[in-house]
Design a protein around this motif. Sequence first.
Motif, PDB file in Angstrom:
ATOM      1  N   SER A  94       3.121   7.905   5.664  1.00  0.00           N
ATOM      2  CA  SER A  94       3.279   6.374   5.739  1.00  0.00           C
ATOM      3  C   SER A  94       4.616   5.875   5.405  1.00  0.00           C
ATOM      4  CB  SER A  94       2.263   5.945   4.343  1.00  0.00           C
ATOM      5  OG  SER A  94       2.750   6.288   3.314  1.00  0.00           O
ATOM      6  N   TYR A  95       5.752   6.760   5.186  1.00  0.00           N
ATOM      7  CA  TYR A  95       7.005   6.256   4.919  1.00  0.00           C
ATOM      8  C   TYR A  95       7.740   6.288   6.257  1.00  0.00           C
ATOM      9  CZ  TYR A  95       7.018   6.833  -0.064  1.00  0.00           C
ATOM     10  OH  TYR A  95       6.765   6.704  -1.304  1.00  0.00           O
ATOM     11  N   ARG A 146       7.263  11.610  -3.999  1.00  0.00           N
ATOM     12  CA  ARG A 146       7.722  10.267  -3.953  1.00  0.00           C
ATOM     13  C   ARG A 146       9.319  10.057  -3.816  1.00  0.00           C
ATOM     14  NH1 ARG A 146       2.932   9.004  -6.736  1.00  0.00           N
ATOM     15  NH2 ARG A 146       1.747   7.476  -5.760  1.00  0.00           N
ATOM     16  N   PHE A 150       0.086  10.272   3.098  1.00  0.00           N
ATOM     17  CA  PHE A 150       0.946   9.582   2.270  1.00  0.00           C
ATOM     18  C   PHE A 150       2.246   9.757   2.744  1.00  0.00           C
ATOM     19  CE2 PHE A 150       3.501   9.234  -1.495  1.00  0.00           C
ATOM     20  CZ  PHE A 150       3.157   8.093  -2.102  1.00  0.00           C
ATOM     21  N   ASP A 206       3.832  -3.660   9.335  1.00  0.00           N
ATOM     22  CA  ASP A 206       2.871  -3.382   8.276  1.00  0.00           C
ATOM     23  C   ASP A 206       3.462  -3.081   6.976  1.00  0.00           C
ATOM     24  OD1 ASP A 206       0.958  -3.779  10.035  1.00  0.00           O
ATOM     25  OD2 ASP A 206       0.490  -1.677  10.331  1.00  0.00           O
ATOM     26  N   THR A 207       2.826  -3.318   5.934  1.00  0.00           N
ATOM     27  CA  THR A 207       3.347  -2.873   4.595  1.00  0.00           C
ATOM     28  C   THR A 207       3.197  -0.984   4.539  1.00  0.00           C
ATOM     29  OG1 THR A 207       1.154  -3.007   3.508  1.00  0.00           O
ATOM     30  CG2 THR A 207       2.629  -4.914   3.344  1.00  0.00           C
ATOM     31  N   ARG A 208       3.602  -0.441   3.795  1.00  0.00           N
ATOM     32  CA  ARG A 208       3.498   1.016   3.950  1.00  0.00           C
ATOM     33  C   ARG A 208       2.114   1.270   3.210  1.00  0.00           C
ATOM     34  NH1 ARG A 208       3.375   5.074   0.734  1.00  0.00           N
ATOM     35  NH2 ARG A 208       4.121   3.945  -1.254  1.00  0.00           N
ATOM     36  N   LYS A 209       1.317   0.394   2.593  1.00  0.00           N
ATOM     37  CA  LYS A 209      -0.216   0.467   2.236  1.00  0.00           C
ATOM     38  C   LYS A 209      -0.980   0.310   3.428  1.00  0.00           C
ATOM     39  CE  LYS A 209      -3.558  -1.078  -1.069  1.00  0.00           C
ATOM     40  NZ  LYS A 209      -3.850  -1.929  -2.205  1.00  0.00           N
ATOM     41  N   ASP A 210      -0.888  -0.575   4.566  1.00  0.00           N
ATOM     42  CA  ASP A 210      -1.272  -1.090   5.425  1.00  0.00           C
ATOM     43  C   ASP A 210      -1.372   0.164   6.325  1.00  0.00           C
ATOM     44  OD1 ASP A 210      -2.580  -3.294   4.571  1.00  0.00           O
ATOM     45  OD2 ASP A 210      -0.979  -4.477   5.281  1.00  0.00           O
ATOM     46  N   ARG A 240       4.539   1.471  12.942  1.00  0.00           N
ATOM     47  CA  ARG A 240       4.315   0.800  11.602  1.00  0.00           C
ATOM     48  C   ARG A 240       4.659  -0.758  11.690  1.00  0.00           C
ATOM     49  NH1 ARG A 240       7.134   2.212   5.781  1.00  0.00           N
ATOM     50  NH2 ARG A 240       6.752   0.199   4.761  1.00  0.00           N
ATOM     51  N   PHE A 299      -0.410   3.284   5.913  1.00  0.00           N
ATOM     52  CA  PHE A 299      -1.371   4.317   4.995  1.00  0.00           C
ATOM     53  C   PHE A 299      -2.898   4.279   5.678  1.00  0.00           C
ATOM     54  CE2 PHE A 299      -3.734   6.109   1.512  1.00  0.00           C
ATOM     55  CZ  PHE A 299      -3.432   7.616   1.837  1.00  0.00           C
ATOM     56  N   ALA A 300      -3.411   3.235   5.817  1.00  0.00           N
ATOM     57  CA  ALA A 300      -4.941   3.035   6.117  1.00  0.00           C
ATOM     58  C   ALA A 300      -5.028   3.229   7.237  1.00  0.00           C
ATOM     59  CB  ALA A 300      -5.080   1.544   5.726  1.00  0.00           C
TER      60      ALA A 300
END
Length: 256
Positions: A210-211, A182, A207, A232-236, A229, A238-239
Amino acid sequence: MDDTILRVDDIQKFYGNKGNLTKAVDHISFSVRKGEFLGIMGSSGSGKTTLLNCISTIDTVTSGHIYVEGKDITTLHGSQLADFRGKKLGFIFQDFNLLDTLTAYENISLALSIAGTKPSEIQKRVPQIAKALNIQEVLNKYPYQMSGGQQQRVAAARAMVTNPAMVLADEPTGALDSNSSRMLLTMLTELNEQLAATILMVTHDAFSASYCHRILFIKDGQVFNELHRGTDTRKDFFAKILEVVSVLGGEQNDLI
């Protein structure tokens, strides 16, 4: 104004001979804009590292062309190649590759010395990059006197101090624990956002990917899919990456 830093034009890389030919890279084309953070994903043997090696001139292409800042690097040889690597590329390795017998200042300045930078310019640039990466306090320390995170930042400073056209990272989090991963990914994001670094990162890890701003998925030496991307948020993001990984199939465990 064209802000294309890298243009990969229909490149192929074959290994072996006619009886046993491996197409590691098979007709790949794409472009990268200045300031972009591009991820290249794929399972083991997909061709992603070979692709990065061709861009970094570690490997030569079998056919096709690669342009960096408009210059065809597939035509470079000898001292031209060394000059290109030293001035236009920055490398971030998973084990930092710092020299134990040199201080942080000396490790960073070595990249400039190799590129033929004047001593007065070195004395100016090293403190500047150290300030940008918040490592002024370790400039006179040796690697064994620094934390892992500080060593990471010194390695990043060394990669960035020459003002390279691109920073290349091959599985930079591969040997790191989750916390260190991280930290490294956050630092790459800082380099990208604050210093406008153009970054190409090869990874098999969703993971880490996703950055990135954009991801090319490589399968059997070809571009299988591409994800942006956007907002999108990083979480979205990532999905969405995991969705493509599941469609890619094959070595699931190697990709997540």
